[in-house]
Design a protein around this motif. Sequence first.
Motif, mmCIF file in Angstrom:
data_model
loop_
_atom_site.group_PDB
_atom_site.id
_atom_site.type_symbol
_atom_site.label_atom_id
_atom_site.label_comp_id
_atom_site.label_asym_id
_atom_site.label_seq_id
_atom_site.Cartn_x
_atom_site.Cartn_y
_atom_site.Cartn_z
ATOM 1 N N THR A 285 76.929 -48.756 99.007
ATOM 2 C CA THR A 285 76.748 -49.425 99.786
ATOM 3 C C THR A 285 75.225 -49.997 99.863
ATOM 4 N N CYS A 286 75.364 -51.582 100.985
ATOM 5 C CA CYS A 286 74.007 -51.808 100.459
ATOM 6 C C CYS A 286 74.169 -53.175 101.934
ATOM 7 N N SER A 287 73.011 -53.063 102.202
ATOM 8 C CA SER A 287 72.786 -54.242 103.874
ATOM 9 C C SER A 287 71.667 -54.653 103.530
ATOM 10 N N ILE A 288 71.119 -55.965 104.234
ATOM 11 C CA ILE A 288 70.100 -56.299 104.423
ATOM 12 C C ILE A 288 69.347 -56.101 105.556
ATOM 13 N N GLY A 289 67.855 -55.992 105.762
ATOM 14 C CA GLY A 289 67.836 -55.991 107.419
ATOM 15 C C GLY A 289 66.464 -56.918 107.244
ATOM 16 N N SER A 290 66.682 -57.006 108.768
ATOM 17 C CA SER A 290 65.490 -58.551 109.032
ATOM 18 C C SER A 290 64.333 -57.940 109.972
ATOM 19 N N ASP A 291 62.731 -58.567 109.409
ATOM 20 C CA ASP A 291 61.863 -57.894 110.456
ATOM 21 C C ASP A 291 61.622 -58.654 112.126
ATOM 22 N N ASP A 292 62.889 -58.942 112.521
ATOM 23 C CA ASP A 292 62.939 -59.617 113.277
ATOM 24 C C ASP A 292 64.326 -58.846 113.983
ATOM 25 N N MET A 314 69.007 -50.403 101.517
ATOM 26 C CA MET A 314 68.837 -51.480 102.638
ATOM 27 C C MET A 314 67.612 -51.818 102.258
ATOM 28 N N ARG A 315 67.492 -53.941 102.481
ATOM 29 C CA ARG A 315 66.266 -54.524 101.901
ATOM 30 C C ARG A 315 66.248 -54.910 103.237
ATOM 31 N N LEU A 316 64.543 -54.982 103.395
ATOM 32 C CA LEU A 316 63.790 -55.374 104.808
ATOM 33 C C LEU A 316 63.295 -56.643 104.301
ATOM 34 N N VAL A 317 63.830 -57.810 104.578
ATOM 35 C CA VAL A 317 63.640 -59.000 104.212
ATOM 36 C C VAL A 317 62.790 -59.906 105.758
ATOM 37 N N SER A 318 62.282 -60.764 105.088
ATOM 38 C CA SER A 318 61.767 -61.579 106.678
ATOM 39 C C SER A 318 63.042 -62.825 106.494
ATOM 40 N N ALA A 319 62.865 -62.963 108.138
ATOM 41 C CA ALA A 319 63.945 -63.119 108.866
ATOM 42 C C ALA A 319 63.522 -64.741 108.999
ATOM 43 N N LYS A 320 61.993 -64.972 107.951
ATOM 44 C CA LYS A 320 62.093 -66.409 107.672
ATOM 45 C C LYS A 320 61.662 -66.747 106.279
ATOM 46 N N ASP A 321 62.850 -67.127 105.972
ATOM 47 C CA ASP A 321 62.523 -66.904 103.736
ATOM 48 C C ASP A 321 62.584 -68.116 103.634
ATOM 49 N N SER A 322 61.588 -69.118 103.357
ATOM 50 C CA SER A 322 61.133 -70.137 103.017
ATOM 51 C C SER A 322 61.166 -70.186 101.752
ATOM 52 N N SER A 323 61.007 -69.056 101.175
ATOM 53 C CA SER A 323 61.339 -69.241 99.572
ATOM 54 C C SER A 323 62.734 -69.784 99.266
ATOM 55 N N LEU A 324 63.643 -69.497 99.460
ATOM 56 C CA LEU A 324 64.878 -69.989 99.151
ATOM 57 C C LEU A 324 65.752 -71.129 99.531
ATOM 58 N N LEU A 325 64.828 -72.228 100.514
ATOM 59 C CA LEU A 325 65.362 -73.258 101.385
ATOM 60 C C LEU A 325 65.635 -74.716 99.343
ATOM 61 N N ASP A 326 64.641 -74.357 98.113
ATOM 62 C CA ASP A 326 64.893 -75.026 97.172
ATOM 63 C C ASP A 326 65.838 -74.224 96.684
ATOM 64 N N VAL A 327 66.365 -72.626 96.220
ATOM 65 C CA VAL A 327 67.397 -71.949 95.467
ATOM 66 C C VAL A 327 68.777 -72.593 96.149
ATOM 67 N N MET A 328 68.655 -72.309 97.486
ATOM 68 C CA MET A 328 69.811 -73.029 97.927
ATOM 69 C C MET A 328 70.656 -74.659 97.046
ATOM 70 N N LYS A 556 77.589 -60.607 116.418
ATOM 71 C CA LYS A 556 76.375 -60.887 116.039
ATOM 72 C C LYS A 556 76.032 -61.436 114.746
ATOM 73 N N GLY A 557 76.701 -61.384 113.841
ATOM 74 C CA GLY A 557 76.516 -62.771 112.756
ATOM 75 C C GLY A 557 75.297 -62.478 111.903
ATOM 76 N N PHE A 558 75.500 -63.305 110.877
ATOM 77 C CA PHE A 558 74.721 -62.932 109.785
ATOM 78 C C PHE A 558 73.667 -64.183 110.162
ATOM 79 N N ASN A 559 72.867 -63.891 110.467
ATOM 80 C CA ASN A 559 72.004 -65.207 111.353
ATOM 81 C C ASN A 559 70.714 -65.224 110.666
ATOM 82 N N VAL A 560 69.902 -66.295 110.849
ATOM 83 C CA VAL A 560 68.357 -66.298 110.771
ATOM 84 C C VAL A 560 67.946 -67.585 112.049
ATOM 85 N N PRO A 561 66.843 -66.623 112.788
ATOM 86 C CA PRO A 561 66.382 -67.140 113.829
ATOM 87 C C PRO A 561 65.744 -69.438 113.156
#
Length: 630
Positions: A285-292, A314-328, A556-561
């Motif tokens: 199993t795997c999940s993403i954790g947030s720094d927020d 589990m991998r911690l990523v920044s809730a404000k992951d701006s590097s993915l803006l163009d990837v999306m 809660k949902g799978f969201n970002v701030p």
Amino acid sequence: MCGITGIMVTGDNQVDQSALRLMTEQIAHRGPDADGFFFGAGVALGHRRLSIIDVDGGHQPMLSRDERVVVSYNGEIYNFQQLRRELEALGHHFTSHSDTEVLLASYLEWGRECVTRLRGMFAFALWDSRSRELFLARDRLGIKPLYFANLADGTFIFGSELKALMVYPGISRKMRIDALEDFMALGYVPDPKSILDGVEQLSPGYTLTVNRETGQQRQMPYWSLDVVTPAIAGGQPDELLERLEEAVKLRMIADVPLGAFLSGGLDSSTIVGLMSRNNPEPVETCSIGSDDPLFDESGHAQLVADHFGTHHRMRLVSAKDSSLLDVMASVYDEPFADLSALPTYRVCALAREKVKVALSGDGGDELFAGYRRHRFHMLEEELRSRIPLGIRRPVFSALAAVYPKLDGAPRFMRAKSTFEALARSSAEAYFQSVSKTPDSVRLKLYSRKMSDRLFGYHPQERFTKLATEVSDAHPLSIIQYIDFKTYLPGDILTKVDRASMAHSLEVRVPILDHKFVEWGLRLDPETRIRDGIGKAVFKDATRGFVPNSIIDRPKKGFNVPAANWLREELAGEVRNLAASERLLDTGLFSRKAMQKMVDEHLEQKRDHHTSLWSLLMLERSMEQLDLSYA
């Protein structure tokens, strides 16, 4: 899991083989293990393979023994072993252990009706040289995508993703105006439209037959949701878990490493628990954790992992992951504004490090009424049912007009949206509840040109039509029917398919097994929302199996701030929107209105994060696809 492409030309024209190869190359991420091609008289099929079942066999496109029928297929047929036994009894012989060969034999035996026997997720194209017809089909819920286009010279092309079609010579790059309006309202483009004028999606539960000789095309539904027939007897918690477990076990058949997403929510926790009960080894199993901390659910996921003894990462990523803006924009092609696509992309990358197949808990909220909007809608529906629309509309419209919009106030003080909902019909109100950008904001963004070109079109027309189709159903079942026809395939399943396929990961969704869905939607609606609690029957079924702290905690949902993110890290991107040449050169948006929206958000006067994110995604997608509107 795979990717498919194809071309059919008319008359004596020859298929451009290099074009098909280029189309297929665009979706190599969907199938990095192998490619394959079929070139016939006026027809060609392409395939990219992600080997899951019968790794050494099952290569595609696959031809029948007499080489008169050929198939290119994306997906998994979970009942293929049962179908194989049935077909063998009818005299069919098999040379592989793949579900692809079973699909081919099913067509040879039952023709187009074969789709009614398939239990799984799929999109396939089958060329029958005997009838000179191309037969395409998409699974019942829309788990797998399929785009197609009819070009001016009579050529017919199709592919698993829009990017496959975009490289074909002569494809339109003009935005479809009503699809743009759909996107701005909903955050996605609903089938059968695409953002491109002239390109369509095959709707879930439909087949498409194209005759090469006559050019005739027929789209036909082969399945529909039944939410009108009176509730079935039964539906006890034990039966629910037994039925879901059967769907889970079917989806654990694989010849490659298999795991699961574990968010710490009830749906994914239940799937992981059922997998653990049917697997001798610890489930990956795997999940993403947030720094927020406000957006971090990793602690809940770890609790479930410990409870079921999984091998959890589990991998911690920044809730404000701006590097993915163009990837999306690259991943989704069409504009797609669901912010949870970012963490979904990250968790798919994490899963792919260890497994090739992952099970997810998607579909539980749609099937068992788990969204907050379901509960609010039903509370409003009680009042709507008592007061005729002719009285409600003027009274509550007047109240909504004078009541201030209090974005930052406690929920009980935010009555403006409630008054607006009570002034509408049930379907209109539900449309507004799911809108990313409400009418009052969206229409101000548009120029006169946009308003004129829409010719009075409004996206809620689809909601009203769907509600009419099942008008005799329970009010809760009506809005769930709408979700299954719009939000589920257009948003949730699109999000997961593109994010997972970008990492060559197959995601399976047991809760959306069509037999389980049929049964679940026939349960008494009163068991789905009980005493103001959503998913009541599902919670009853899992109590004693999943920890109570998981069952009883708020969704809660799978969201970002996003609101603060757009004021901080992405403030520069937001400011640039008001001067975006891509958007403003279309002539469809008001520069003044966009500037006002940007200023209000950055100055914290209003929260426009959903609308601004939609505009950012639209701008990136227009650049990615080189879209225009003349």
